[in-house]
Design a protein around this motif. Structure first.
Motif, PDB file in Angstrom:
ATOM      1  N   HIS A   1     -54.005 -89.574  82.919  1.00 35.47           N
ATOM      2  CA  HIS A   1     -52.541 -89.507  83.000  1.00 35.47           C
ATOM      3  C   HIS A   1     -51.995 -89.772  84.396  1.00 35.47           C
ATOM      4  O   HIS A   1     -50.804 -90.005  84.561  1.00 35.47           O
ATOM      5  CB  HIS A   1     -52.031 -88.160  82.471  1.00 35.47           C
TER       6      HIS A   1
ATOM      7  N   GLY B   1     -52.353 -73.339  82.871  1.00 31.53           N
ATOM      8  CA  GLY B   1     -51.579 -74.317  82.117  1.00 31.53           C
ATOM      9  C   GLY B   1     -52.049 -75.749  82.252  1.00 31.53           C
ATOM     10  O   GLY B   1     -51.381 -76.664  81.781  1.00 31.53           O
ATOM     11  N   ALA B   2     -53.194 -75.956  82.884  1.00 30.79           N
ATOM     12  CA  ALA B   2     -53.651 -77.316  83.174  1.00 30.79           C
ATOM     13  C   ALA B   2     -53.862 -78.141  81.907  1.00 30.79           C
ATOM     14  O   ALA B   2     -53.388 -79.276  81.816  1.00 30.79           O
ATOM     15  CB  ALA B   2     -54.930 -77.290  84.003  1.00 30.79           C
ATOM     16  N   LYS B   3     -54.551 -77.599  80.918  1.00 35.21           N
ATOM     17  CA  LYS B   3     -54.832 -78.360  79.696  1.00 35.21           C
ATOM     18  C   LYS B   3     -53.555 -78.726  78.955  1.00 35.21           C
ATOM     19  O   LYS B   3     -53.410 -79.842  78.469  1.00 35.21           O
ATOM     20  CB  LYS B   3     -55.784 -77.599  78.778  1.00 35.21           C
ATOM     21  N   GLU B   4     -52.628 -77.774  78.879  1.00 36.52           N
ATOM     22  CA  GLU B   4     -51.375 -78.042  78.174  1.00 36.52           C
ATOM     23  C   GLU B   4     -50.545 -79.082  78.922  1.00 36.52           C
ATOM     24  O   GLU B   4     -49.926 -79.962  78.313  1.00 36.52           O
ATOM     25  CB  GLU B   4     -50.579 -76.748  77.979  1.00 36.52           C
ATOM     26  N   HIS B   5     -50.538 -79.006  80.256  1.00 36.41           N
ATOM     27  CA  HIS B   5     -49.824 -79.993  81.069  1.00 36.41           C
ATOM     28  C   HIS B   5     -50.382 -81.394  80.820  1.00 36.41           C
ATOM     29  O   HIS B   5     -49.624 -82.354  80.608  1.00 36.41           O
ATOM     30  CB  HIS B   5     -49.925 -79.638  82.552  1.00 36.41           C
ATOM     31  N   VAL B   6     -51.706 -81.532  80.834  1.00 36.41           N
ATOM     32  CA  VAL B   6     -52.344 -82.835  80.613  1.00 36.41           C
ATOM     33  C   VAL B   6     -52.088 -83.315  79.181  1.00 36.41           C
ATOM     34  O   VAL B   6     -51.775 -84.487  78.960  1.00 36.41           O
ATOM     35  CB  VAL B   6     -53.846 -82.774  80.940  1.00 36.41           C
TER      36      VAL B   6
ATOM     37  N   ASN C   1     -49.528 -82.694  77.292  1.00 37.80           N
ATOM     38  CA  ASN C   1     -48.139 -83.156  77.233  1.00 37.80           C
ATOM     39  C   ASN C   1     -47.967 -84.511  77.920  1.00 37.80           C
ATOM     40  O   ASN C   1     -47.223 -85.376  77.432  1.00 37.80           O
ATOM     41  CB  ASN C   1     -47.189 -82.129  77.842  1.00 37.80           C
ATOM     42  N   ALA C   2     -48.653 -84.707  79.056  1.00 38.54           N
ATOM     43  CA  ALA C   2     -48.576 -85.985  79.771  1.00 38.54           C
ATOM     44  C   ALA C   2     -49.182 -87.111  78.936  1.00 38.54           C
ATOM     45  O   ALA C   2     -48.620 -88.213  78.857  1.00 38.54           O
ATOM     46  CB  ALA C   2     -49.283 -85.884  81.117  1.00 38.54           C
TER      47      ALA C   2
END
Length: 140
Positions: A11, A57-62, A64-65
């Motif tokens: 991403h 929140g890293a996995k959720e951020h990625v 979403n990206a």
């Protein structure tokens, strides 16, 4: 003939998907195959001086990206896998475990002697149990 296609996406680097996503969509449509996207983030190591929820929140951020990238490319219903660890290892593990029979992966600018094939791509090509299609960036 492909039945399950895996598209690795970084991403943070649009070269990883700008040319590869349209080709992967085309291949999925041609073969009537499932297309899945995967992103790999570095393993988050808990060090004593970091808060307990560091990287929560890293996995959720990625995810979403990656979903935004897929939506931009008109591929909104593609399942997204977010793995944690070494890029090439996680791609290979997922491809083998989930029975993917084609990986579509973009080349990135590498250093000599692998000008167009960086270390992750070369390891995926060399060690994959299935066919790997390398999508080169013709603009360079």
């Amino acid at each position: 003939m492909a039945t399950k296609i895996l598209l690795p996406i970084d991403h943070t680097d649009d070269r990883s998907w700008k040319n590869a996503l349209p080709l992967a969509l085309e291949q999925a449509k041609f073969y009537g195959a499932e297309l899945h996207a995967v992103a790999v983030i570095p393993e988050i190591i808990q060090l004593p001086n970091l808060p307990a929820n560091y990287g929560a929140g890293a996995k959720e951020h990625v995810r979403n990206a990656i979903q935004a990238i897929l939506d931009h490319g008109n591929a909104g219903d593609v399942p997204v896998h977010v793995e944690e660890g070494s890029v090439y290892r996680e791609i290979l593990k997922l491809a083998y475990k989930e029975g993917f029979d084609l990986i579509v992966m973009a080349s990135t600018k590498g250093d000599f002697p692998n000008y167009e094939i960086g270390p992750n791509l070369s390891r995926v090509v060399r060690n994959a149990h299935c066919t790997v299609t390398v999508v080169r960036d013709q603009s360079r």
